[in-house]
Design an enzyme around this catalytic site. Structure first.
Site, PDB file in Angstrom:
ATOM      1  N   HIS A   1      -9.829 -18.371 -15.664  1.00  0.00           N
ATOM      2  CA  HIS A   1      -9.324 -17.381 -14.710  1.00  0.00           C
ATOM      3  C   HIS A   1      -9.158 -16.038 -15.393  1.00  0.00           C
ATOM      4  CE1 HIS A   1      -7.469 -20.269 -11.529  1.00  0.00           C
ATOM      5  NE2 HIS A   1      -8.768 -20.318 -11.597  1.00  0.00           N
TER       6      HIS A   1
ATOM      7  N   GLU B   1     -10.238 -16.957  -3.276  1.00  0.00           N
ATOM      8  CA  GLU B   1      -9.727 -17.440  -4.568  1.00  0.00           C
ATOM      9  C   GLU B   1     -10.740 -17.200  -5.694  1.00  0.00           C
ATOM     10  OE1 GLU B   1      -8.081 -21.445  -4.463  1.00  0.00           O
ATOM     11  OE2 GLU B   1      -8.370 -21.658  -6.609  1.00  0.00           O
TER      12      GLU B   1
ATOM     13  N   LYS C   1      -7.856 -31.100  -2.963  1.00  0.00           N
ATOM     14  CA  LYS C   1      -7.825 -29.672  -2.606  1.00  0.00           C
ATOM     15  C   LYS C   1      -8.953 -28.939  -3.323  1.00  0.00           C
ATOM     16  CE  LYS C   1      -6.327 -25.199  -2.832  1.00  0.00           C
ATOM     17  NZ  LYS C   1      -6.834 -24.114  -3.683  1.00  0.00           N
TER      18      LYS C   1
ATOM     19  N   ASP D   1     -16.170 -24.964  11.757  1.00  0.00           N
ATOM     20  CA  ASP D   1     -14.751 -25.223  11.978  1.00  0.00           C
ATOM     21  C   ASP D   1     -14.208 -25.970  10.755  1.00  0.00           C
ATOM     22  OD1 ASP D   1     -12.273 -26.161  12.742  1.00  0.00           O
ATOM     23  OD2 ASP D   1     -12.913 -26.845  14.723  1.00  0.00           O
TER      24      ASP D   1
HETATM   25  C1  MEV Z   1      -7.227 -24.810  -7.413  1.00  0.00           C
HETATM   26  O1  MEV Z   1      -7.571 -24.113  -6.240  1.00  0.00           O
HETATM   27  C2  MEV Z   1      -7.909 -26.154  -7.450  1.00  0.00           C
HETATM   28  C3  MEV Z   1      -7.527 -27.055  -8.606  1.00  0.00           C
HETATM   29  O2  MEV Z   1      -6.105 -27.183  -8.661  1.00  0.00           O
HETATM   30  C4  MEV Z   1      -8.170 -28.389  -8.356  1.00  0.00           C
HETATM   31  C5  MEV Z   1      -7.704 -29.494  -9.271  1.00  0.00           C
HETATM   32  O3  MEV Z   1      -6.605 -29.412  -9.826  1.00  0.00           O
HETATM   33  O4  MEV Z   1      -8.481 -30.478  -9.402  1.00  0.00           O
HETATM   34  C6  MEV Z   1      -7.936 -26.476  -9.936  1.00  0.00           C
END
Ligand code: MEV
Length: 390
Positions: free
Chosen positions: A345, A77, A232, A248
């Protein structure tokens, strides 16, 4: 470790710097170019037909407990490595403070049968690990939980040293299970991925976007859908270091999300503004990782990543991973609550297009800036701009 302008260099120039700093040598570069042979891959898992490659980058600017690190991250990513490096830079000169618990894993034996003396079970389990005493391994405690009827579960608290622990715990449990099966019906024995005794705690203070980040954090506290994404973003960093170091990452993920779900699902980080007006970010998460063991031994790239990182044991690796998770979270919240993540990005995307168009050195930034300001990211336009500036 501070490496200003590292991101602007070519891959070869970056490697040269790492060589000059004595961090990597020619042999390492060969490993970096062809990390895993088909033969090795075939010895690792079943039915091998190929090898999946991922980019391996390094996050810069990390200082944890006063020590500087260059952090290897394997991830597909875009933006994650840049974001971690930026957040790490923004909390300098103090950097991160971190601490890791002892490497205690939990193993479980579920059975149907009479109760047992937990101390006796601890002795049997400990004896099964006597060959690993020299690495600090042993069973430190056993507890019983009654599940109803004749069912019960025994929790084995096991010091696993520098290992991830699953193999050590599972082998020990099978020996104890064999003993128990003469008097009970053993249902199963397995390590738990909720490595709650083996957490890492990390802290850093930032002095920009304090209010915005706090607001963004509160969204995760208030809403489970946001909270999943918040966590995430933390795992983006943690998993990337886990992958780079041959760990792992599914076990780390399982532990993190189960921990986040204790009582109710919540963010793995927390934020508050201190008396000096700084934004304090904290992260606490289970971190069952290893710097030894078959997965690391069989994977030359994992060994190389650990060498680059220069960690002395699994606890230090856990602290680095926690710091990267916190950095990625701060970076995400900071971007989301200010300019949004797409702008960043697109800036990185513009650099990629500029490079693809043939821009070199300083040209890359100039072409990328033009593309970004025009909002056009085609290869054709990048080539035109390159011609114009040349
Ligand atoms: C993207 O991989 C991760 C984000 O969505 C985390 C977040 O929203 O805090 C940017």
């Amino acid at each position: 470790m501070r490496l200003p302008g590292f991101y602007k260099l070519s891959v070869e120039e970056r490697r040269k710097i790492l060589k000059e700093k004595g961090l990597l040598n020619e042999e390492d570069f060969k490993t970096l170019s062809s990390p895993l042979t088909l033969e090795k891959a075939d010895s690792l898992v079943e039915n091998v037909i190929g090898i999946l490659s991922l980019p391996l980058g390094v996050a810069t600017n990390f200082k944890i407990n006063g020590k500087e690190y260059l952090v290897p991250m394997a991830i597909e990513e875009p933006s994650v490595i840049a974001a971690a490096s930026r957040a790490a830079k923004e909390c300098l000169p103090e950097g991160f403070s971190a601490e890791a618990d002892k490497p205690i894993m939990i193993g479980q034996i579920f059975l149907e049968g009479p109760s047992f003396d937990c101390n006796k079970l601890r002795e049997i389990g400990d004896e099964a690990l006597s060959h690993l005493k020299k690495y600090g391994c042993g069973v430190v405690d056993v507890k019983e939980r009654y599940l109803g009827g004749e069912r019960r579960v025994f929790y084995f608290y096991v010091n696993v040293g520098n290992a991830q622990g699953a193999n050590i715990v599972n082998s020990m449990l099978e020996e104890v299970g064999a003993f128990l099966s003469s008097q009970s019906r053993v249902i199963m024995q397995i390590v738990s991925n909720l490595a709650i005794m083996r957490k890492v705690r990390v802290r850093a203070v930032w002095h920009s976007n304090q209010k915005q980040v706090l607001d963004a954090y509160r969204c995760a506290l208030a809403d489970i859908y946001r909270c999943a994404t918040h966590n995430k973003g933390i795992m983006n960093g943690i998993d990337a270091v886990a992958l780079a170091t041959g760990n792992d990452w599914r076990a780390v993920e399982a532990g993190a999300h189960a921990y986040a779900s204790l009582n109710y699902y919540k963010p793995l980080t927390s934020y508050y503004i201190n008396e000096e007006g700084g934004l304090v970010g904290e992260l606490e998460v289970p971190m069952a990782v290893s710097t030894v063991g078959p997965a690391v031994r069989a994977n030359p790239l994992a060994r190389l990543s650990l060498k680059l990182l220069g960690v002395k044991d699994a606890g230090e690796l856990a602290m680095v991973m926690g710091a990267v998770g916190l950095a990625n979270n701060y970076a995400a919240l900071s971007a989301l609550s200010t300019e949004g993540i797409q702008k960043g990005h697109l800036r990185l995307h513009a650099r990629r297009v500029a490079k693809e168009a043939g821009a070199q050195g300083e040209e890359i930034e100039r072409v990328a800036q033009n593309l970004a300001s025009e909002g056009v990211f085609s290869l054709e336009r990048a080539r035109q701009i390159l011609e114009e500036i040349r």
